[in-house]
Design an enzyme around this catalytic site. Structure first.
Site, PDB file in Angstrom:
ATOM      1  CB  CYS A   4     -18.356-117.482   0.682  1.00  0.00           C
ATOM      2  SG  CYS A   4     -16.990-116.411   0.202  1.00  0.00           S
ATOM      3  CB  CYS A   7     -20.377-114.211   0.380  1.00  0.00           C
ATOM      4  SG  CYS A   7     -20.009-114.509  -1.361  1.00  0.00           S
ATOM      5  CG  ASP A  30      -5.579-109.210   5.688  1.00  0.00           C
ATOM      6  OD1 ASP A  30      -5.594-109.817   4.604  1.00  0.00           O
ATOM      7  OD2 ASP A  30      -5.388-109.793   6.786  1.00  0.00           O
ATOM      8  CG  HIS A  46     -18.566-116.790  -4.405  1.00  0.00           C
ATOM      9  ND1 HIS A  46     -17.934-116.740  -3.180  1.00  0.00           N
ATOM     10  CD2 HIS A  46     -18.091-117.899  -5.032  1.00  0.00           C
ATOM     11  CE1 HIS A  46     -17.135-117.782  -3.066  1.00  0.00           C
ATOM     12  NE2 HIS A  46     -17.205-118.507  -4.174  1.00  0.00           N
ATOM     13  CG  ASN A  84      -1.939-115.036  -2.402  1.00  0.00           C
ATOM     14  OD1 ASN A  84      -0.932-114.728  -3.030  1.00  0.00           O
ATOM     15  ND2 ASN A  84      -2.147-114.672  -1.151  1.00  0.00           N
ATOM     16  CG  HIS A  95     -15.332-113.923  -2.428  1.00  0.00           C
ATOM     17  ND1 HIS A  95     -16.710-113.878  -2.198  1.00  0.00           N
ATOM     18  CD2 HIS A  95     -15.048-112.818  -3.147  1.00  0.00           C
ATOM     19  CE1 HIS A  95     -17.213-112.784  -2.759  1.00  0.00           C
ATOM     20  NE2 HIS A  95     -16.218-112.114  -3.346  1.00  0.00           N
ATOM     21  CG  HIS A  97      -8.857-112.239  -1.636  1.00  0.00           C
ATOM     22  ND1 HIS A  97      -9.307-113.546  -1.731  1.00  0.00           N
ATOM     23  CD2 HIS A  97      -7.652-112.306  -1.035  1.00  0.00           C
ATOM     24  CE1 HIS A  97      -8.411-114.356  -1.198  1.00  0.00           C
ATOM     25  NE2 HIS A  97      -7.385-113.629  -0.778  1.00  0.00           N
TER      26      HIS A  97
HETATM   27  P1  5GP Z   1      -5.321-115.257   0.971  1.00  0.00           P
HETATM   28  O1  5GP Z   1      -4.344-115.991   1.831  1.00  0.00           O
HETATM   29  O2  5GP Z   1      -6.505-116.125   0.599  1.00  0.00           O
HETATM   30  O3  5GP Z   1      -4.708-114.592  -0.219  1.00  0.00           O
HETATM   31  O4  5GP Z   1      -5.833-114.043   1.835  1.00  0.00           O
HETATM   32  C1  5GP Z   1      -6.863-114.138   2.758  1.00  0.00           C
HETATM   33  C2  5GP Z   1      -6.704-112.970   3.692  1.00  0.00           C
HETATM   34  O5  5GP Z   1      -7.895-112.820   4.411  1.00  0.00           O
HETATM   35  C3  5GP Z   1      -5.568-113.133   4.708  1.00  0.00           C
HETATM   36  O6  5GP Z   1      -4.625-112.080   4.540  1.00  0.00           O
HETATM   37  C4  5GP Z   1      -6.299-113.044   6.061  1.00  0.00           C
HETATM   38  O7  5GP Z   1      -5.564-112.316   7.023  1.00  0.00           O
HETATM   39  C5  5GP Z   1      -7.590-112.357   5.697  1.00  0.00           C
HETATM   40  N1  5GP Z   1      -8.719-112.730   6.540  1.00  0.00           N
HETATM   41  C6  5GP Z   1      -9.066-113.978   6.946  1.00  0.00           C
HETATM   42  N2  5GP Z   1     -10.184-113.941   7.692  1.00  0.00           N
HETATM   43  C7  5GP Z   1     -10.548-112.627   7.769  1.00  0.00           C
HETATM   44  C8  5GP Z   1     -11.635-111.951   8.420  1.00  0.00           C
HETATM   45  O8  5GP Z   1     -12.496-112.537   9.063  1.00  0.00           O
HETATM   46  N3  5GP Z   1     -11.680-110.593   8.274  1.00  0.00           N
HETATM   47  C9  5GP Z   1     -10.740-109.907   7.560  1.00  0.00           C
HETATM   48  N4  5GP Z   1     -10.874-108.577   7.494  1.00  0.00           N
HETATM   49  N5  5GP Z   1      -9.717-110.519   6.939  1.00  0.00           N
HETATM   50  C10 5GP Z   1      -9.618-111.860   7.042  1.00  0.00           C
HETATM   51 ZN    ZN Z   2     -17.949-115.401  -1.624  1.00  0.00          ZN
END
Ligand code: 5GP
Ligand code: ZN
Length: 111
Positions: A4, A7, A30, A46, A84, A95, A97
């Site tokens: 993950c 994680c 982000d 998790h 989301n 995971h 967030h």
């Molecule tokens: P979701 O779309 O699931 O609500 O948000 C996932 C977020 O994780 C996205 O805004 C994306 O930019 C961020 N994200 C994806 N991969 C990484 C990463 O490796 N590091 C960081 N800091 N953010 C990430």
């Molecule tokens: Zn996780």
């Protein structure tokens, strides 16, 4: 959970720009920020998404949101929190967030 992404960031296996940590919660910037402040706040354990979130974790996330908003200097100017969930919610990392967004006047449209 093995493999993950979040994680692995919490475990320090993948670098993350950490802004906050306590016993239950980890928070980092982000990688693709949508606002001057864009922090991801995640429980250390998790959980897939908000459907799995227990009351203790919800309280810890809320405490962290408040602390980070103050730390980032956006508690008075205001901010938005988003979590989301699932396919229609466009969740891309499974995971739990919370996105904390602020530092500018955000769009009024939510979707
Ligand atoms: P979701 O779309 O699931 O609500 O948000 C996932 C977020 O994780 C996205 O805004 C994306 O930019 C961020 N994200 C994806 N991969 C990484 C990463 O490796 N590091 C960081 N800091 N953010 C990430
Ligand atoms: Zn996780």
């Amino acid at each position: 959970m093995e493999n993950c992404l979040f994680c692995r960031i919490i475990a320090g296996e993948i670098p993350g720009d950490k802004v906050y940590e306590d016993d239950h919660v980890y928070a980092f910037r982000d990688i693709n920020p949508q606002a001057p402040v864009h922090v991801l706040i995640v429980p250390k354990k998790h959980l897939a998404n908000i459907l799995e979130c227990d009351a203790e974790t919800a309280a810890a996330l809320t405490d962290a949101i408040r602390a980070i908003a103050k730390q980032e200097g956006i508690d008075e100017s205001g901010f938005r929190v988003i979590s989301n969930c699932g396919a229609d919610g466009a969740q891309s990392v499974n995971h739990l967030h919370v996105h904390l967004l602020g530092g500018k006047k955000l769009a009024e449209r939510m979707a």
